[in-house]
Design an enzyme around this catalytic site. Structure first.
Site, PDB file in Angstrom:
ATOM      1  N   HIS A 113       0.820  -1.243  -0.009  1.00 24.02           N
ATOM      2  CA  HIS A 113      -0.006  -0.028   0.138  1.00 24.02           C
ATOM      3  C   HIS A 113       1.151   1.419   0.057  1.00 24.02           C
ATOM      4  CE1 HIS A 113      -3.728   2.188   0.539  1.00 24.02           C
ATOM      5  NE2 HIS A 113      -3.269   3.000   1.119  1.00 24.02           N
ATOM      6  N   ALA A 114       0.746   2.134  -0.964  1.00 26.21           N
ATOM      7  CA  ALA A 114       1.451   3.292  -0.918  1.00 26.21           C
ATOM      8  C   ALA A 114       1.598   4.229  -0.030  1.00 26.21           C
ATOM      9  CB  ALA A 114       1.029   4.395  -2.229  1.00 26.21           C
ATOM     10  N   HIS A 123       0.348  12.116  -5.145  1.00 23.55           N
ATOM     11  CA  HIS A 123       0.011  12.419  -3.831  1.00 23.55           C
ATOM     12  C   HIS A 123       1.056  11.976  -2.880  1.00 23.55           C
ATOM     13  CE1 HIS A 123      -3.089  11.514  -0.892  1.00 23.55           C
ATOM     14  NE2 HIS A 123      -2.239  10.589  -0.458  1.00 23.55           N
ATOM     15  N   GLU A 124       1.760  10.785  -3.104  1.00 22.10           N
ATOM     16  CA  GLU A 124       2.779  10.436  -2.138  1.00 22.10           C
ATOM     17  C   GLU A 124       3.666  11.761  -2.030  1.00 22.10           C
ATOM     18  OE1 GLU A 124       1.923   8.567  -0.205  1.00 22.10           O
ATOM     19  OE2 GLU A 124       0.563   7.189  -1.330  1.00 22.10           O
ATOM     20  N   HIS A 181       3.170  14.464   0.429  1.00 26.67           N
ATOM     21  CA  HIS A 181       3.602  14.305   1.722  1.00 26.67           C
ATOM     22  C   HIS A 181       5.022  14.610   1.853  1.00 26.67           C
ATOM     23  CE1 HIS A 181      -0.088  12.164   2.679  1.00 26.67           C
ATOM     24  NE2 HIS A 181      -0.289  11.327   2.040  1.00 26.67           N
ATOM     25  N   GLU A 205      -3.058  15.216   3.039  1.00 22.11           N
ATOM     26  CA  GLU A 205      -3.505  14.346   1.990  1.00 22.11           C
ATOM     27  C   GLU A 205      -3.994  15.002   0.851  1.00 22.11           C
ATOM     28  OE1 GLU A 205      -3.138  11.242   2.065  1.00 22.11           O
ATOM     29  OE2 GLU A 205      -3.014  11.336   4.381  1.00 22.11           O
ATOM     30  N   HIS A 222      -6.579   0.775   5.552  1.00 20.13           N
ATOM     31  CA  HIS A 222      -6.517   1.548   6.555  1.00 20.13           C
ATOM     32  C   HIS A 222      -7.368   1.003   7.808  1.00 20.13           C
ATOM     33  CE1 HIS A 222      -5.924   3.634   2.896  1.00 20.13           C
ATOM     34  NE2 HIS A 222      -5.489   4.860   3.340  1.00 20.13           N
ATOM     35  N   TYR A 253      -9.089  11.686   4.009  1.00 21.76           N
ATOM     36  CA  TYR A 253      -9.079  11.692   2.547  1.00 21.76           C
ATOM     37  C   TYR A 253     -10.522  12.388   1.857  1.00 21.76           C
ATOM     38  CZ  TYR A 253      -5.519   8.083   3.197  1.00 21.76           C
ATOM     39  OH  TYR A 253      -4.277   7.691   3.638  1.00 21.76           O
TER      40      TYR A 253
HETATM   41  N1  ASP Z   1      -2.090   6.622  -1.329  1.00 20.88           N
HETATM   42  C1  ASP Z   1      -2.322   6.161  -0.078  1.00 20.88           C
HETATM   43  C2  ASP Z   1      -3.965   6.261   0.389  1.00 20.88           C
HETATM   44  O1  ASP Z   1      -4.116   7.579   0.475  1.00 20.88           O
HETATM   45  C3  ASP Z   1      -1.455   6.294   0.889  1.00 20.88           C
HETATM   46  C4  ASP Z   1      -1.320   7.614   1.632  1.00 20.88           C
HETATM   47  O2  ASP Z   1      -2.334   8.380   2.135  1.00 20.88           O
HETATM   48  O3  ASP Z   1      -0.374   8.208   1.229  1.00 20.88           O
HETATM   49  O4  ASP Z   1      -4.290   5.424   1.181  1.00 20.88           O
HETATM   50  N1  SER Z   2      -5.085   6.603  -0.784  1.00 15.92           N
HETATM   51  C1  SER Z   2      -6.086   6.263  -0.094  1.00 15.92           C
HETATM   52  C2  SER Z   2      -6.642   5.080  -0.380  1.00 15.92           C
HETATM   53  O1  SER Z   2      -5.993   4.160  -1.099  1.00 15.92           O
HETATM   54  C3  SER Z   2      -7.401   7.404  -0.628  1.00 15.92           C
HETATM   55  O2  SER Z   2      -7.479   7.418  -2.073  1.00 15.92           O
HETATM   56  O3  SER Z   2      -7.809   4.400   0.012  1.00 15.92           O
HETATM   57 ZN    ZN Z   3      -1.622  10.114   1.438  1.00 12.99          ZN
END
Ligand code: ASP
Ligand code: SER
Ligand code: ZN
Length: 621
Positions: A364-365, A394-395, A398, A422, A520, A530
């Site tokens: 998971h990223a 997105h990453e 952060h 986020e 999550h 998010y």
């Molecule tokens: N891209 C993923 C997600 O939002 C992890 C992150 O928040 O960085 O779940």
């Molecule tokens: N990165 C978050 C997820 O994968 C929101 O897009 O659920």
């Molecule tokens: Zn994120």
């Protein structure tokens, strides 16, 4: 990980007295100085605590926490990039140490509760108390148990494999995600969907125990349950926050419902009305994504005209031979075009960009800030496609945020609120428009006419909104005891039906644990962030586009190469968490409230079209 966004911190017992400048078992009586006497006027709590004590206390606490955080990040990085029995236990130990220290310090800090303090000190003490994403009970055995369960659940998720008759070997989540994205063979979609949801079954008992233990930890810190801590991080009461979230949802609900109505009719055309029924929720396995949270993989079915391919640049990435590192370079290139710094050399050396073939990892990223200075990394199993191109931005958002707030005191090294963290990279990704892609040579011509690019965006952003709510609405109820373990799955599907208008193909019993199939949940990462980001990023986009002098529809604006915008973003990131988020929002956008009018304005041309398209249809479920 996620910048210690998913911090595992927890609670313990001892209330040590802090005397005149140092930690002691018994607080001595220290006469206040003249200035302290002035500061203390109006203080409710008697005793020896002074402003100078609070200052000295924080001077000790911040470096102590920082050291423990760094140790935890290192252990957690190794575990996430090499899951074994040992790395899991090492990571759990490092979590325990943070859990113990933060809870002890938060308890000590109650000594300053009634004291009138300078705003900065008060804010730090407040942040310390709500900084626990996973507080543990006072009993060290229970603390260890909780840390082990939490690390174990994340590993179970990371190791998850899907075995079906459609492939010889069992598949990883990245592989089945590709099937969900590209296959239109309904039985195969159902098989991989059901297959993935099986991985969560063994977590069910652990999850119930984790809830008990974490709630006990939360109560030890003076909160009713864990959900109250999570909701208590927005410079307002938990109830006010819930009301805020509901208000925002009510603003965007009509837009979502119109998109849902349109999507259902296109899916009916593809799969037939027997599978996709009139007036009913959409089957959850048909939306191109495991959680039906983003639908952009269905552009072939949903494009307004016959030009779906016109916005697709996966082909171009592949033709050009762009590899995972090359994808990240595109991301970095956007940030530097705004005048922001290049990523440090160590980022390229230490990040994980691909799924290693020789070991289990958490794919998971996520973005990391290992030393809270400049040891920035991402961990991702990058596939060369559009979705991952977006996720990279997105990453990196952060990482840039982390980099620019590194000069703040430790307790302020975070974003204004977690929705800002986020939203940052997503704002950049909103500027990955056809015109930007043409400029960097990833689209042949900007050709994609009319509403196609906007539909593509809606399938990503509008489709996501209700899912952004559901995950924590479920957990808030679980933590509050309103949803018992015997109702975990029923409550999950009720919320998904109510908000998303999706439902499983066949009934899902309580022997299953479908929430655990979303990262999550086992990883203990709060999710409302998010949803907030989905709203906030359009406020940023609107304000930044005004700054660039953009004329025309919002979705055609790109902030690429605009240094003025870069400065505005940098200033906001540099603030970290030092000021209430409304101030950071005001500095960046001129607005003080979270407000969905920007996302509505952005999608208005599409919404108008959807309303026409839906005329005569029975919408809703
Ligand atoms: N891209 C993923 C997600 O939002 C992890 C992150 O928040 O960085 O779940
Ligand atoms: N990165 C978050 C997820 O994968 C929101 O897009 O659920
Ligand atoms: Zn994120």
């Amino acid at each position: 990980m996620l910048a210690r966004l998913a911090r595992l911190l927890a609670g313990s017992t001892l209330i040590l007295g802090l005397g005149c400048g140092g930690p002691q078992q018994v607080p001595p009586e220290c006469p206040p100085t003249a200035t302290e006497r002035v500061e203390k006027k109006g203080a409710k709590t008697p005793g020896s605590a002074t402003v100078a004590d609070a200052e000295a206390f924080l001077k000790q606490v911040e470096p102590e926490l920082l050291e423990l955080w760094v140790a935890r990040e290192r252990a957690s990085w190794v575990k996430s990039t090499f899951i074994t029995h040992d790395t899991e236990l090492i990571a759990a130990k490092a979590d325990e140490a943070v859990m113990e220290a933060v809870a002890r310090r938060a308890a000590e800090a109650t000594r300053f509760d009634g004291l009138k303090l300078p705003a900065e000190l008060r804010r730090k003490l407040d942040l310390l108390k709500v900084s626990l994403s996973l507080p543990a009970p006072r009993d060290p055995k229970k603390r260890a148990e909780l840390a082990r369960i939490a690390n174990g659940m994340e590993s179970v998720y990371g190791r998850g494999k899907v075995c079906t008759k459609y492939s010889e070997k069992c598949l990883t989540l990245d592989e089945v995600s590709e099937i969900l994205a590209k296959s239109r063979n309904e039985p195969e979609l159902l098989a991989v969907w059901e297959g993935w949801h099986k991985i969560a079954v063994p977590m069910r008992g652990d999850y119930a125990r984790y809830v008990e233990l974490a709630n006990e930890g939360a109560r030890g810190l003076g909160f009713k349950n864990l959900g109250e801590i999570w909701k208590g991080r927005y410079d307002m009461s938990g109830d006010a926050f819930e009301a805020e979230v509901d208000r925002l949802w009510e603003q965007v609900r009509p837009l979502y419902q119109d998109l849902h109505c349109f999507a259902r009719s296109r899916l009916q055309a593809k799969y037939g009305k027997k599978k996709v029924k009139d007036g009913a929720p959409i089957p959850a396995h048909l939306l191109g994504n495991m959680w039906a949270q983003e639908w952009s993989n269905l552009m072939d079915l949903f494009a307004p005209g016959k030009d779906a391919a016109a916005v697709n640049f996966e082909g171009a990435l592949k033709e050009k031979g762009v590899d995972p590192v090359g994808m990240v370079k595109y991301g970095e290139g956007f940030f530097t075009s705004l005048g922001l710094t290049k990523l440090p050399k160590s980022f390229w050396e230490r990040s994980m960009f691909k799924r290693p073939m020789d070991r289990e990892v958490v794919c998971h990223a996520s973005a990391w800030d290992i030393d809270f200075e400049a040891d920035l990394r991402i961990k991702m199993c990058i596939k060369v496609n559009e979705e991952d191109f977006t996720t990279i931005h997105h990453e990196l958002g952060h990482n840039y945020y982390q980099y620019y707030y590194r000069h703040q005191p430790a307790l302020f090294r975070d974003s204004a609120n977690d929705g800002f963290h986020e939203a940052l990279g997503d704002v950049i990704a909103l500027s990955v428009t056809p015109s930007y892609l043409t400029k960097v040579g990833l689209l042949k011509k900007e050709g994609a006419p009319g509403l196609t690019p906007l539909m593509n965006r809606a399938l990503e952003k509008v489709a996501f909104l209700p899912f952004g709510l559901v995950v924590d609405k479920w957990r808030w109820d679980v933590f509050a005891g309103k949803t018992r373990p015997s109702d975990y799955n029923r409550a999950w599907w009720e919320l998904r039906r109510k908000y998303q208008g999706v439902a499983p193909q066949k009934a899902r019993g309580e022997e299953l644990f479908d929430p655990g199939a979303k990262y999550h949940v086992p990883a203990n990462v709060p999710y409302t962030r998010y949803f907030l980001a989905a709203i906030l990023q359009f406020q940023f986009h609107r304000a930044f586009c005004k700054l660039t002098g953009h004329k025309g529809p919002l979705h055609t604006c790109s902030i690429y190469q605009n240094k003025e915008v870069g400065k505005r973003i940098q200033a906001m990131m540099e603030l970290g968490q030092s000021r209430p988020w409304s101030e950071a929002l005001k500095a960046a956008t001129g607005e003080e409230k979270m407000d969905a009018s920007a996302i509505l304005a952005y999608f208005e041309p599409l919404h108008t079209w959807l309303r026409k398209e839906n005329r005569g249809k029975t919408c809703g479920w």
